[in-house]
Structures are given as structure tokens and as C-alpha cells.
Design an enzyme around this catalytic site. Structure first.
Site, PDB file in Angstrom:
ATOM      1  N   TRP A   1     -25.575  58.555 -39.753  1.00  0.00           N
ATOM      2  CA  TRP A   1     -24.155  58.150 -39.760  1.00  0.00           C
ATOM      3  C   TRP A   1     -23.502  58.592 -41.070  1.00  0.00           C
ATOM      4  O   TRP A   1     -22.337  59.002 -41.092  1.00  0.00           O
ATOM      5  CB  TRP A   1     -24.060  56.628 -39.607  1.00  0.00           C
ATOM      6  CG  TRP A   1     -22.661  56.101 -39.695  1.00  0.00           C
ATOM      7  CD1 TRP A   1     -21.758  56.023 -38.685  1.00  0.00           C
ATOM      8  CD2 TRP A   1     -22.008  55.580 -40.855  1.00  0.00           C
ATOM      9  NE1 TRP A   1     -20.578  55.494 -39.138  1.00  0.00           N
ATOM     10  CE2 TRP A   1     -20.694  55.212 -40.477  1.00  0.00           C
ATOM     11  CE3 TRP A   1     -22.379  55.391 -42.182  1.00  0.00           C
ATOM     12  CZ2 TRP A   1     -19.782  54.666 -41.354  1.00  0.00           C
ATOM     13  CZ3 TRP A   1     -21.468  54.851 -43.066  1.00  0.00           C
ATOM     14  CH2 TRP A   1     -20.194  54.492 -42.647  1.00  0.00           C
ATOM     15  N   HIS A   2     -24.266  58.528 -42.153  1.00  0.00           N
ATOM     16  CA  HIS A   2     -23.688  58.895 -43.445  1.00  0.00           C
ATOM     17  C   HIS A   2     -23.380  60.387 -43.544  1.00  0.00           C
ATOM     18  O   HIS A   2     -22.476  60.789 -44.269  1.00  0.00           O
ATOM     19  CB  HIS A   2     -24.628  58.493 -44.591  1.00  0.00           C
ATOM     20  CG  HIS A   2     -24.522  57.047 -44.947  1.00  0.00           C
ATOM     21  ND1 HIS A   2     -25.213  56.073 -44.272  1.00  0.00           N
ATOM     22  CD2 HIS A   2     -23.783  56.403 -45.879  1.00  0.00           C
ATOM     23  CE1 HIS A   2     -24.913  54.895 -44.794  1.00  0.00           C
ATOM     24  NE2 HIS A   2     -24.038  55.067 -45.771  1.00  0.00           N
ATOM     25  N   GLY A   3     -24.132  61.211 -42.862  1.00  0.00           N
ATOM     26  CA  GLY A   3     -23.866  62.637 -42.933  1.00  0.00           C
ATOM     27  C   GLY A   3     -24.725  63.403 -41.954  1.00  0.00           C
ATOM     28  O   GLY A   3     -25.874  63.026 -41.695  1.00  0.00           O
TER      29      GLY A   3
ATOM     30  N   PHE B   1     -17.753  61.078 -45.639  1.00  0.00           N
ATOM     31  CA  PHE B   1     -18.387  60.482 -44.456  1.00  0.00           C
ATOM     32  C   PHE B   1     -17.362  60.029 -43.442  1.00  0.00           C
ATOM     33  O   PHE B   1     -17.494  59.107 -42.767  1.00  0.00           O
ATOM     34  CB  PHE B   1     -19.303  59.340 -44.894  1.00  0.00           C
ATOM     35  CG  PHE B   1     -20.163  59.738 -46.046  1.00  0.00           C
ATOM     36  CD1 PHE B   1     -20.984  60.830 -45.925  1.00  0.00           C
ATOM     37  CD2 PHE B   1     -20.081  59.094 -47.253  1.00  0.00           C
ATOM     38  CE1 PHE B   1     -21.746  61.250 -47.000  1.00  0.00           C
ATOM     39  CE2 PHE B   1     -20.847  59.496 -48.322  1.00  0.00           C
ATOM     40  CZ  PHE B   1     -21.686  60.580 -48.195  1.00  0.00           C
TER      41      PHE B   1
END
Lengths: 477, 436
Positions: free
Chosen positions: A324-326, A477
Site C-alpha cells: 500500500w505504501h508503494g 503514496f
């Protein structure tokens, strides 16, 4: 438009607040919504129609869900809503990643590389997708009734203080405030909100940016030419940079919310005084952790499954959190790394940290620092090379001199460490939490708070005006 | 009643704080308070953003407007000075990445320090080639009766090395571009006036400092000594006396730095000026005329050290013909009396007829500081070399051959590096001409 930009600080924010405070209560949501639409359109005009369309479809789906009493039909609407939102996120955020990897795989087996037009990432999609999902799921679960007004729903999703980088506000945390905020519409709340906003701004421009400049220089150096001391210094500088940057942003969002009468949930609680990685995730990006727990971990079975399944679930959740962060392998590795320590905590590490007491802050911090290397690096290969540089391997590497860093850098690093760790002293933590939670001030307290706010604002603004180095990390993000 | 008063007072506090956020925009619009403008190399005011649908969609309008508002922000000058003052007071730090605060508050520019420390070195093959090329051009012009003199400007970081910040690395003795270049020039017999080495000799005997504390160039004393030496050298090369300047009284000693003596200290942009060292300004006037004096037509191609030969005292104006010109960085043409006055006949060097320009002069001086040695005399030398020695097809073919050989010797990884092709070409050209 970032909160620390000239446009936001001196034009958008005062203009918005003047109007917001001037209009009668019944028009405040309209003003907030229009400002939020303008705020989003400023950076993502091309995505506005798509964004509004997806919010409208989500709203209609949930109205249909509410209108039917049959559970299986409700479930269908739930699934459609989830597929729509996750599909959008998947397409915009991860399409390039999967195609890149498919292309590399194809090339590996001798095929020609794939060509496609790169997908552009809409601003804030990771955050608002999660918020749309909480609305869907909370209504499905019966936690809240759906909103009657589309404008209120749009305001929940788009509220500009938290739209771009959180905190991730779950629907049930804010549902009541969307229609009635009179309880929080006091001058004390506004003063406290402005104070909180300025604290966040100061954390960002006075601390995070200064550390970030040096961290960037070190991470841009070929890892092989870094001595272990320099490599560690870069990792520690980044560790504090990301904390003061992201928590600074959250402070600004929470402060802005308070000035408007909203009470957003806290997002950070002195994470670097954690005594285990489990505790770290209760203190770092709290709203993401809660979201993951409530909408992913618990539906997967939570703690009520056999240990092996529990470990798999934990790891899955953290790998997804990293993703989800990257959309890159290093973020996946970062998630997996934290997931691994959560499993180890449950196996035996928590018992060790209990024995160590406050001393366990040190190993936990070191584990966190190493994790941030995976997070900060441009690729997994660079992260691994950097991690190798942190280990004294050959005598030449160990004796490489530490480059010169300015007294300003060392001072800010020491200040950052002091602020990050002072809460390990329980009285300091209580005092800090007390100050941030206070909702009523005497005049003397208000005057003191206002003086501190004015001084910090002046300092921060002088840095904003004088420095072009002003990117927010979490906008990636 | 008390509670209401308190509420009212708190409201006032809140509005005062909000006013703090609003005031810069008001000041930007109405300029209610006049503040001293910033000095130095700060970003210039961005143009007003133009609004249209396309620019809105591709986000350029937003970026332009943000930049416009940023550079016009009210009280920006004061805010920047506040930040700079704080950083200097607390950390002895300069807020410009191009300036370094040395010991005793002496200010240095960054790139001359790198040049002195040997951190910007050029490959020795390139240095040999460049010196050989310069020597060839010197001979070509000499054949046309025009002396070409290479003047090595002095480096403040080299001469005040004891005042550099102590954390800097030790200089790589004998390896800086200056040391390698001048050694090679001497070996190849290039006409060179090395003011760096002369400054070292003068520093032991001079009554006054040769550099200002707050500038990067020579001060008025250093410039006067240099100008006198240059004039003497030109007289020697042209076998003719030139009108000269001489001291006509005691120098002026003042706390107020003039002109280039504060070209580093002023852009620090702080509220409080640094406590300055006294500056010395020699009082000069025309020396008695000598028989046979004439003022040759000079072409001076140089960097910012050139201004010191014109503005502290009018050396160039006095000793050389009015048709003389300064080609600043071999890019812009100036009359020798002011940096305000570009040549009305044409101020862009690249648009001029190089042969006609050079061959109409009686003397050509090239003034280069250490940090600019990489620039091949601001590209003057290659242009003149090409003028007098255009490459034949045979030359080109041979260079390509050498280039191919070099490329084949490099690893695949090296070949993927940016600028690889240009480097190989440069190396092939240098090798080819050194073989001649």
C-alpha cells in the site's frame, strides 16, 4: 498544494478560514466542500471527474445496500463497491508495477519487452480509497446508517485537511461531526487547532527538511563508498526525517480539522519509544494500523485462528501494508520485514522485551532504523547494498572517514532524538498528551499557547520563505 | 462576565494569529512597508501566471502561480533575513550553498575551494592536450604579430588556506588543476603570467591584504599590483611603453567595503552585517608620460576577476585603447568602463566574426581563475584552434578510428554510463593531437 507552501499558508488557509468562520453554521459544510474540491482540483484537475464519479457510484451503491433488507443482496452491493474501489486503486497504483515486472520476466525468457503508456497516479488515492471502503463496510456491518446527503458523503471523503495523506478517518469516527460540530466550535478548539497546525509545520520545515537534506545526500552516494558510520548516520537521519515529516503532516491535518470543528483521530504516539515492533505499530501511523486490523486482519480470522494461520495472516496484512505504501519490491520487503518481527514478537521477542524493560527501546529502534532503509531506498537492490554498507565488512570500509556534517545538522538531529525519545519518561508523555488533548484554556494558558504558536509560526515561515527544499515525503503514496 | 471577557480576549488572540497568516498576502498586494531588497543570487521574481484551460489541465498554471506568489510574498525579504541570521548566529552557517564561512568570519566561495583542494581534477591527458592546443594558438597569433598571454588569476582559498574551515580535507599537493596546468605550460613554453605564485611572493612583503574578507576576488590592492604587473608584461611583449597609473598618496582605509570587496558578504542577507575587516583602497593617478607610449588595442577574455582591473582603478581604460573590449566568459562583449555598458556594436561574442575581431587587436589577454580551468579558456582556445586548423576528413577518420578503439576497450557497463560517447570522443581528439 502542500500545507507548507506559500500558496496554502498565506492565501488558501486564511482565505478559507475567514469565509468558514464568517458564514452561518448551515453553510459551513458547503464552504468546506467547495474548498476541498478546489484543493483537490489544484493538484489533480484531470482526475477530479473520475474521482467524483467513483464517489457518486459508491454513494448510490450504499444507498441501494441500505434500501434492501436481504443480506445476500447487501453482500452483492458490498462486493461491487469493494471491487470498484480496490480495482481503481489497483489500476492507478499498481498497473505500472505489474506490467514492469511482466515485461522484465518476458525479456528474461527472450521475448520483447512490453510497451504501454504509463498510468499516472491520482493524488491521495491510497488514502481516499481506504476511506470509501470504511464507509461501505461500516454501513454493511450496521455500525452506521448511510448518509442521506451526497454532499455530506463527498465532504467526508474530500475533507481537504486529511484527503491527501491522512489520517485515515474511519466513517464511524466522524459520521456525527459531518452534520453537527457545534460541541467543538469553540475558540479554545480553534486556538488548540492552530497551535497543533503550527507544531506540525515546525516539525516539517525546521526538523524534517534539515535532516532530509543530509539523508538524501547519503542515500544518493554509492553504498560501497560509504563507511558503516556514515551509512548508519544516513539511516538514522532518515528515521527521524520520516517521523517528523509524516507526523508533522498529521499534526497539521488534525490541527486544521480542530479549527473547523472536526476531531480527527491521532495518527502518531511517540513511536520510537516502543519496546517492540508490535507496540511500534500501535504508535506509528495508528489510523492505518487500525484500518488494517478492522478491515483486513479481523476478517481474515484475527486472533481466533490456530497459530500457524495467525502468523500467515499477520504476514499477509503487513506485506499488503508495505505494498500500500508503494508499488515496488522494496516496500513489499519493508512490509514483510515488519510482519516477520510481529511474528517473532508473538513467538518469543515480546517476552525478552518485557524482561529488558525500557532498555528494549534500543533494539526496537535499531530494527526500525534498518526497516527504514528498505523503505527509503530507490530499489530493493539499492536497499540491500546500503544494508551491506551498514555492516563493517572489510577493513577499508570500516575505516572510511565520516564526511563532514554541519553543526546545524548535528543540532537538529540531537533535537529530533530528544523530542522523539523524551516521552519514554512517563511524566513527559503524560504532559505531552495532556497538552494536545486540552480543550479548555484559561486566558494565561491561551496567551502562552498563542505566544509559542506565533514564535514557531514565524520561524517556520522564515524557513518556508527561504528554502525551496520543501517536498512532503508522504505525497509519494 | 469574567468568562465572557476571557472568551473575548482569547478570540482576539486567535484573530491576531490568523492576521499573521494573512499579512504576507496583504503586504504582497499593497507593499505597505518598504523593506530593503535582497542582494545576491536569489531567485528572480517569477512572471505573472497566465491562466488558460490547457495550462490548468497540465498543471503548469498552478506551478507558475505558486512560483509567482512565492517570489512576491510580502515580508519575504525580512523572513529570509531572519532565517539567514538565525542560521549564521546559531551555527555559523551560510544559507547559500555557494558560500563557506571560514575562520575569523572570512567568507569563501565554494568552487575555488574545490579547485584548491584538488577535488575537480581534469585527466592529465586532457591537460597536456589543452596546453598543447593553447600553445599552438599562441604561435598562430604570434605569427600574425599578436601576442596572446595566459594570466592565471589568484585563488583566495589558496592564499588564505589557513582561514578555511578546519573540517575541509587536506589539499592534494601537486594534483590540483592549477598545479598541473601551470607545470605543463612551463614545460611546453607557453607565455604565462602566474599571479597565483606572484601573490604568494607578494603576501610576505605587502603592507596590506591582497584579498578582501567578504569578497571572492582580489581586493583593490591585489588588483593594483596585478594590473601593474600585467601592464609591465604587455610592455615587454609589445616592446613599447604603456601609460601607467601610480600611487598619488596614502591609501584610503575604511570599514565600508566597496564594489567587489563585498560580493560574498552582502548576499548573506542578514539583519546584522558581519563585523568587517578594514578595506584598503589605493589612491592612484596617471604616472608621468614616457617617450613612445601608446595604448594598444586589447582583447581581454576573462572571468569576473576582469572587473577588478577596471573598477577599483581604471587600469584597462588608462593603459589600453578605447576600442579595447572585454569578452566576459567569452560570451558577452563589454566596453572597458562599466559592466552596465555592453558593446553597442554587438554584445554576443558568438555572433561576431572571430577572425576579424582577434586579428584587429594588438594584444590578447586571457584571464582565468583556478575554478574555471576546466573551461578551456571559456572555449576560446578550441574556437581559435579550429579557425586556424580546421579538421580535414583524414583527421576526422583517424579520430573516429581511435574512438572506436577506446570504446572497444571499455566494459559494457561503462558504455551505458551517461556522457560515455562524449568522453570517448574527447579522449580520442586529445590522443590524436598529442600524437602529432
Amino acid at each position: 498544494m502542500v500545507f507548507s507552501s506559500t500558496l496554502f499558508l498565506f492565501y488558501f488557509l486564511p482565505g478559507f478560514l475567514l469565509l468558514y468562520y464568517a458564514v452561518p453554521t448551515r453553510f459551513k459544510n458547503t464552504v468546506a466542500l467547495l474548498a476541498s474540491l478546489g484543493f483537490y482540483a489544484w493538484g489533480g484537475l484531470n482526475f477530479l471527474a473520475l474521482f467524483l464519479g467513483s464517489v457518486l457510484i459508491n454513494f448510490v451503491l450504499i444507498r441501494f445496500m441500505d434500501a434492501t433488507s436481504e443480506r445476500w443482496k447487501q453482500r452483492i452491493f458490498l462486493i461491487i463497491s469493494i471491487l470498484l474501489n480496490v480495482g481503481m486503486l489497483f489500476y492507478f497504483k499498481y498497473a505500472n508495477f505489474f506490467l514492469d515486472n511482466a515485461s522484465a520476466l518476458r525479456s528474461y525468457f527472450g521475448g520483447p519487452p512490453l510497451t504501454w503508456e504509463k498510468v499516472v497516479l491520482p493524488i491521495g488515492i491510497s488514502f481516499f480509497t481506504f476511506e470509501k471502503l470504511t464507509y461501505t463496510i461500516d454501513v454493511y456491518r450496521g455500525v452506521n446508517k448511510p448518509l442521506k446527503s451526497f454532499a455530506d458523503f463527498l465532504l467526508y471523503i474530500m475533507l481537504f485537511p486529511k484527503m491527501i495523506a491522512g489520517p485515515i478517518v474511519r466513517f464511524h469516527e466522524i459520521a456525527g461531526q459531518l452534520t453537527d460540530r457545534t460541541a467543538f466550535d469553540t475558540v479554545d478548539q480553534k486556538l488548540a487547532g492552530l497551535f497543533r497546525f503550527v507544531i506540525g509545520l515546525a516539525k516539517k520545515v525546521l526538523i524534517a527538511n534539515v535532516l532530509g537534506e543530509q539523508a538524501d545526500i547519503i542515500f544518493a552516494t554509492t553504498p560501497a563508498s560509504l563507511g558503516p558510520a556514515t551509512a548508519w548516520l544516513g539511516a538514522v537521519a532518515y528515521t527521524f526525517q520520516i517521523y517528523f515529516d509524516f507526523s508533522g503532516y498529521s499534526d497539521m491535518a488534525i490541527g486544521l480539522g480542530r479549527m473547523m470543528g472536526f476531531q480527527f483521530p491521532e495518527n502518531f504516539n511517540n513511536p520510537y519509544i516502543s519496546r517492540s515492533i508490535t507496540e511500534f505499530w500501535q504508535r506509528w501511523h495508528i489510523t492505518l494500523g487500525r484500518w488494517m486490523r478492522d478491515y483486513l486482519y479481523i476478517p481474515l480470522g484475527g486472533n481466533r485462528v490456530k497459530p500457524s494461520r495467525l502468523y500467515i495472516n499477520l504476514w499477509t496484512v503487513f506485506i499488503l501494508s508495505g505494498f500500500w505504501h508503494g508499488a515496488a519490491w522494496n516496500f513489499i520487503a519493508w512490509g514483510a520485514y515488519h510482519g516477520l518481527f510481529l511474528i517473532l514478537d508473538r513467538l518469543f521477542l515480546l517476552r525478552i522485551s518485557q524482561r529488558l524493560g525500557a532498555l528494549s527501546i534500543i533494539p526496537t529502534f535499531i530494527v526500525t532504523v534498518i526497516g527504514w532503509v528498505l523503505f527509503r531506498a530507490e530499489s530493493l537492490a539499492q536497499a540491500l547494498a546500503y544494508l551491506r554498507a551498514m555492516v563493517p565488512q572489510a577493513p577499508t570500509a570500516a575505516t572510511l572517514p565520516v564526511p563532514y556534517f554541519t553543526p546545524e545538522f548535528w543540532t537538529i538531529l540531537a533535537l529530533a532524538a530528544a523530542i522523539a525519545f523524551v516521552a519514554a519518561w512517563p511524566r513527559a508523555e503524560r504532559a505531552e498528551l495532556g497538552l494536545l488533548a486540552t480543550s479548555h484554556f484559561s486566558f494565561r494558558q491561551a496567551a502562552g499557547l498563542s505566544t509559542v504558536t506565533a514564535v514557531l509560526l514565524l520561524l517556520a515561515v522564515s524557513y518556508v520563505a527561504g528554502s525551496s527544499f520543501n517536498p512532503f515525503i508522504y505525497f509519494r503514496f | 462576565m469574567l468568562a465572557t471577557n476571557q472568551e473575548r480576549a482569547k478570540r482576539v488572540l486567535l484573530w491576531l494569529l490568523l492576521l499573521m497568516l494573512l499579512l504576507p498576502a496583504v503586504q504582497a498586494k499593497f507593499r505597505l512597508i518598504q523593506l530593503a531588497p535582497l542582494e545576491g543570487n536569489f531567485a528572480e521574481q517569477a512572471p505573472r501566471a497566465v491562466l488558460n484551460w490547457q495550462k490548468l489541465r497540465d498543471n503548469t498554471y498552478q506551478t507558475d502561480l505558486e512560483r509567482y506568489l512565492e517570489t512576491r510574498l510580502g515580508f519575504r525579504e525580512g523572513l529570509i533575513r531572519l532565517r539567514n541570521q538565525l542560521r549564521f548566529t546559531l551555527f555559523k552557517a551560510s544559507s547559500s550553498p555557494f558560500m563557506v564561512i571560514g575562520q575569523q568570519g572570512v567568507i569563501f566561495q565554494d568552487y575555488p575551494i574545490k579547485a584548491y583542494l584538488g577535488l575537480d581534477t581534469i585527466a592529465s591527458l586532457q591537460i597536456r592536450f589543452r596546453v598543447k592546443q593553447f600553445k599552438q594558438v599562441q604561435q598562430d597569433l604570434a605569427a600574425r604579430g599578436i601576442p596572446l598571454l595566459f594570466i592565471m588569476a589568484p585563488n583566495k582559498a589558496r592564499h588564505l588556506a589557513h582561514l578555511l574551515p578546519p573540517h575541509l580535507p587536506t589539499p592534494r599537493l601537486g594534483q590540483s588543476n592549477y598545479e598541473v596546468f601551470t607545470a605543463e605550460m612551463r614545460q611546453q613554453g607557453v607565455a604565462l603570467l602566474d599571479l597565483n605564485s606572484l601573490f604568494k611572493a607578494w603576501a610576505d612583503t605587502a603592507r596590506y591584504p591582497l584579498f578582501s574578507w567578504g569578497g571572492t576576488h582580489w581586493n583593490a590592492v591585489g588588483a593594483a599590483l596585478s594590473a601593474d604587473t600585467i601592464t609591465g608584461r604587455v610592455e615587454h611583449l609589445l616592446h613599447t611603453p604603456l601609460p601607467r597609473l601610480r600611487a598619488i598618496g596614502l591609501p584610503v582605509i575604511t570599514d565600508t567595503a566597496r564594489g567587489m570587496d563585498a560580493d560574498l558578504s552582502r548576499p548573506l542577507n542578514m539583519f546584522q552585517s558581519l563585523s568587517a575587516y578594514p578595506s584598503v583602497y589605493p589612491r592612484l593617478g596617471p604616472a608621468p608620460a614616457r617617450p613612445g607610449e601608446r595604448r594598444p588595442n586589447l582583447l581581454l577574455v576573462g572571468d569576473s576577476f576582469s572587473w577588478g582591473l577596471m573598477f577599483f582603478s581604471p587600469f584597462i581604460q588608462h593603459s589600453f585603447a578605447p576600442e579595447s573590449r572585454l569578452w566576459y566568459y567569452n560570451s558577452t562583449v563589454y566596453l572597458p568602463d562599466s559592466f552596465e555598458h555592453k558593446d553597442p556594436a554587438g554584445s554576443e561574442v558568438k555572433k561576431l566574426d572571430l577572425r576579424q575581431q582577434v586579428e584587429s587587436r594588438q594584444i590578447v589577454l586571457v584571464l582565468v581563475s583556478e575554478g574555471n580551468l576546466y573551461s578551456r579558456e571559456f572555449e576560446l582556445t578550441p574556437r581559435l584552434f579550429d579557425l586556424y586548423h580546421p579538421q580535414s576528413n583524414e583527421d576526422k577518420e583517424r579520430i573516429r578510428e581511435i574512438e572506436r578503439k577506446f570504446v572497444s576497450q571499455q566494459s559494457w557497463e561503462a558504455q551505458t554510463q551517461p556522457g560515455f560517447a562524449e568522453r570517448m570522443h574527447e579522449q580520442a581528439v586529445a590522443t590524436y593531437y598529442l600524437e602529432q
